[in-house]
Motif scaffolding. Structure first.
Motif, mmCIF file in Angstrom:
data_model
loop_
_atom_site.group_PDB
_atom_site.id
_atom_site.type_symbol
_atom_site.label_atom_id
_atom_site.label_comp_id
_atom_site.label_asym_id
_atom_site.label_seq_id
_atom_site.Cartn_x
_atom_site.Cartn_y
_atom_site.Cartn_z
ATOM 1 N N ALA A 131 38.571 41.438 44.288
ATOM 2 C CA ALA A 131 38.550 40.085 44.845
ATOM 3 C C ALA A 131 37.626 39.182 44.032
ATOM 4 N N ALA A 132 36.455 39.697 43.642
ATOM 5 C CA ALA A 132 35.510 38.892 42.865
ATOM 6 C C ALA A 132 36.068 38.576 41.487
ATOM 7 N N GLU A 166 45.557 45.744 39.056
ATOM 8 C CA GLU A 166 45.513 44.496 39.824
ATOM 9 C C GLU A 166 46.023 43.313 39.024
ATOM 10 N N LYS A 192 31.031 35.915 50.391
ATOM 11 C CA LYS A 192 31.709 35.386 51.566
ATOM 12 C C LYS A 192 31.898 33.874 51.492
ATOM 13 N N ARG A 232 39.250 38.417 40.702
ATOM 14 C CA ARG A 232 40.360 37.483 40.877
ATOM 15 C C ARG A 232 39.836 36.058 41.042
ATOM 16 N N ALA A 233 38.767 35.890 41.842
ATOM 17 C CA ALA A 233 38.182 34.565 42.035
ATOM 18 C C ALA A 233 37.588 34.028 40.735
ATOM 19 N N PRO A 241 37.958 47.049 46.468
ATOM 20 C CA PRO A 241 38.537 45.750 46.856
ATOM 21 C C PRO A 241 37.577 44.590 46.651
ATOM 22 N N ALA A 242 36.269 44.826 46.815
ATOM 23 C CA ALA A 242 35.295 43.762 46.576
ATOM 24 C C ALA A 242 35.286 43.360 45.107
ATOM 25 N N ALA A 294 48.479 39.354 41.878
ATOM 26 C CA ALA A 294 47.546 38.533 41.098
ATOM 27 C C ALA A 294 48.298 37.747 40.031
ATOM 28 N N ARG A 345 32.967 30.352 49.420
ATOM 29 C CA ARG A 345 33.860 29.885 48.366
ATOM 30 C C ARG A 345 33.037 29.216 47.269
#
Length: 297
Positions: A32-33, A88, A210, A35-36, A28-29, A97, A212
């Motif tokens: 998430a990274a 994803e 953590k 996706r960002a 998941p990390a 996504a 933004r």
């Protein structure tokens, strides 16, 4: 391979590895990274006025250097993460996504590793997602698509392949579209080596996952100070988010693995000298870590 052998590998080796990885903190990390980073790439492309109608939301997924996933447990878990990245960012109404940013999504996986055995090449056709071998061995020099973001998965490729990846995309309009899941550029800076001029021309900074990341400038903003795009030595900035390798079932498979992107910091314009000052020595000896052989077929 015979269907029974392929089915055994898929059900008894790959699927358990996927479940094991999905249950840990690393996957998941990573998602998430990534996706960002892709969202930042989208914003940076828009800020630079480089949108291609219908294409700017697209994502290409390229894998280089996956290793011998049939016989090596480390490569098997790296394959499991590759499939998670595909899932994803794949197209479809159920993919959050794709729905979140209008992404066209990944159209299968382009994969290349000259170390694959004939058995592994055949197994690619049995994977649960479309996987196509790259047409040629580019030795890492894979240019991104001008009209799409490109997510390149390079688990533990040699340093020279990262340098060639940068060389092939050494223009701001291409780097903005490039996101890499692979080795840490910060770690490479701590362990400098000759023969990789493009890696040496990049200033990597670590992002706290953590926090933004800073947003790119708005499309109608004034030109940014070039010091934001380069460090004092004139190196192009990128950012990377480290993944928690210790929270994976096989930490050695993801040691030093990060998500690298160029969309969090404004890049210098294409007229800046940083894009023409870097050159590879034409007389340099071939990198012994890069395999020049074609993919088995």
């Amino acid at each position: 391979p015979p269907a029974a052998a392929a089915d055994f590998w898929l059900s008894q080796r790959l699927e358990p590895a996927r479940r094991e990885l999905a249950a840990c903190g690393l996957q998941p990390a990573c998602l998430a990274a990534a996706r960002a980073a892709l969202a930042s790439a989208t914003a940076a492309i828009a800020a630079a006025g480089e949108q291609q109608p219908g294409d700017v939301g697209g994502v290409e997924l390229v894998c280089l250097g996956i290793g011998n996933f049939f016989s090596e447990r480390k490569a098997l878990h790296q394959m499991a993460l590759l499939l998670a990245l595909h899932d994803e960012f794949a197209a479809g109404p159920t993919r959050r996504a794709a729905a979140a940013d209008g992404a066209r999504g990944v159209g299968g996986i382009e994969l290349f590793d000259p170390a694959l055995t004939a058995l592994e090449v055949a197994l690619l056709e049995r994977l649960p997602v479309p996987c196509r071998p790259a047409p040629a061995n580019q030795e890492g020099a894979r240019r991104v698509n001008d009209g799409a973001r490109t997510l390149v998965y390079m688990p533990h490729c040699p340093r020279g392949m990262y340098d060639r990846m940068l060389e092939a995309n050494w223009q701001p309009h291409l780097l903005r579209r490039l996101v890499i899941v692979g080795n840490s550029f910060c770690a490479y800076a701590d362990r400098p080596r000759s023969g990789t001029p493009f890696l040496a021309a990049v200033a990597a900074e670590a992002l706290d996952p953590k926090q933004r990341p800073p947003a790119p400038p708005a499309p109608d903003s004034k030109p940014v100070d070039l010091d934001l795009g380069c460090d004092k030595a004139g190196r192009v900035r990128c950012t990377e988010t480290a993944l928690p390798a210790g929270r994976s079932p096989l930490p050695e498979a993801f040691n030093d693995t990060v998500v690298v992107s160029f969309g969090n910091r404004p890049l210098p314009p294409s007229s800046d000298k940083c894009w023409t000052a870097v050159r590879r020595d034409p007389n340099a000896a071939p990198d012994p870590e890069i395999i020049s052989a074609p993919l088995l077929s």
